[in-house]
Design an enzyme around this catalytic site. Structure first.
Site, PDB file in Angstrom:
ATOM      1  NE  ARG A  44       4.984   6.831  -4.278  1.00 51.96           N
ATOM      2  CZ  ARG A  44       3.737   6.374  -4.242  1.00 51.96           C
ATOM      3  NH1 ARG A  44       3.124   6.022  -5.359  1.00 51.96           N
ATOM      4  NH2 ARG A  44       3.104   6.266  -3.110  1.00 51.96           N
ATOM      5  CB  CYS A  49       2.768   9.036   5.711  1.00 47.51           C
ATOM      6  SG  CYS A  49       2.134   7.923   6.995  1.00 47.51           S
ATOM      7  CB  CYS A  60      -0.553   3.631   6.255  1.00 50.70           C
ATOM      8  SG  CYS A  60       0.901   4.463   6.923  1.00 50.70           S
ATOM      9  CD  GLU A  86       1.260  13.093   8.265  1.00 48.70           C
ATOM     10  OE1 GLU A  86       2.448  13.399   8.186  1.00 48.70           O
ATOM     11  OE2 GLU A  86       0.864  11.918   8.363  1.00 48.70           O
ATOM     12  CG  ASP A 120      -6.849  12.471  -1.954  1.00 46.65           C
ATOM     13  OD1 ASP A 120      -6.127  13.397  -1.509  1.00 46.65           O
ATOM     14  OD2 ASP A 120      -6.411  11.561  -2.678  1.00 46.65           O
ATOM     15  NE  ARG A 122      -3.308  12.454  -1.499  1.00 45.62           N
ATOM     16  CZ  ARG A 122      -2.976  11.203  -1.737  1.00 45.62           C
ATOM     17  NH1 ARG A 122      -1.746  10.790  -1.531  1.00 45.62           N
ATOM     18  NH2 ARG A 122      -3.864  10.357  -2.206  1.00 45.62           N
ATOM     19  CB  THR A 143       0.839   6.438  -8.960  1.00 46.68           C
ATOM     20  OG1 THR A 143      -0.165   6.709  -7.973  1.00 46.68           O
ATOM     21  CG2 THR A 143       0.188   6.496 -10.326  1.00 46.68           C
TER      22      THR A 143
HETATM   23 ZN   LIG Z   1       0.976   6.355   5.918  1.00 48.56          ZN
END
Ligand SMILES: [Zn+2]
Length: 191
Positions: A44, A49, A60, A86, A120, A122, A143
């Site tokens: 994972r 967060c 979330c 984050e 996004d 990331r 995922t």
């Molecule tokens: Zn979150």
């Protein structure tokens, strides 16, 4: 990659935590559980967060995802890679500014755009480097996010299987979960 390693016992089981020494004060890290030799390890990739993971925020579904992943990895073996990006990579300050816009009615995607940020931001280079360093390069990926799967494949990792993560729905995050499906291409049944 130089890794500091220690056993770490949690409510989900005992893991080995492995932390690289060359990634500054807030490094990514891995929580590793042993895998039987005939099993494919479960991986994972979890982005930070702090509001969800530390404070169990209902805005979330990150805390539920983390708990679910750690339980499964502890049972089957594998690794959770924790990345310090984050708010899908926009940082805590802009994530909280995005919450203000979301309370005014924008969804999580439009809020990022309104702030001049990417949808996004990331990246998965840290995840790839850590997985290689701990010797986990062929695995089943936990995922719902096809973009994450393809990013890891492009970085040379062998994603042999993809396993969906059930969303942790509540009355406050339903809209957020639906946005993940309708606008970010996530592959679970929205509430
Ligand atoms: Zn979150």
């Amino acid at each position: 990659m130089e890794l500091a390693r220690s056993l770490l016992t949690t409510p989900h089981g005992t893991f080995t935590i492995a932390v690289p020494g060359d990634r500054g004060e807030v490094p990514p890290f891995a929580l590793i559980a042993p895998t039987a030799s005939n099993q494919l390890p479960l991986v994972r990739i979890q982005s930070e967060c702090i509001t969800g993971h530390v404070f169990s925020s209902f805005t979330c579904d990150c805390r539920g995802q983390l708990d679910d992943a750690l339980t499964k990895i502890s049972e089957r073996g594998g690794a959770l890679i924790y990345l310090r990006q984050e708010g899908r990579g926009i940082g805590l300050y802009d994530k909280i500014r995005s919450y203000v816009l979301q309370r005014e009615g924008l969804d999580t995607v439009d809020a990022n755009v309104a702030l001049g940020r990417g949808i996004d931001e990331r990246g998965y280079e840290d995840a790839s480097a850590l997985l290689i360093a701990i010797g986990v390069t062929r695995f089943a990926l936990l995922t719902n996010n096809p973009a994450k799967e393809s990013a890891l494949r492009e970085l040379g990792l062998d994603v042999a299987e993809v396993i969906a993560v059930p969303p942790s729905a509540n009355s406050l995050n339903e809209h957020y979960l639906r946005t993940k499906v309708s606008r970010l291409g996530h592959t679970f049944d929205a509430p």
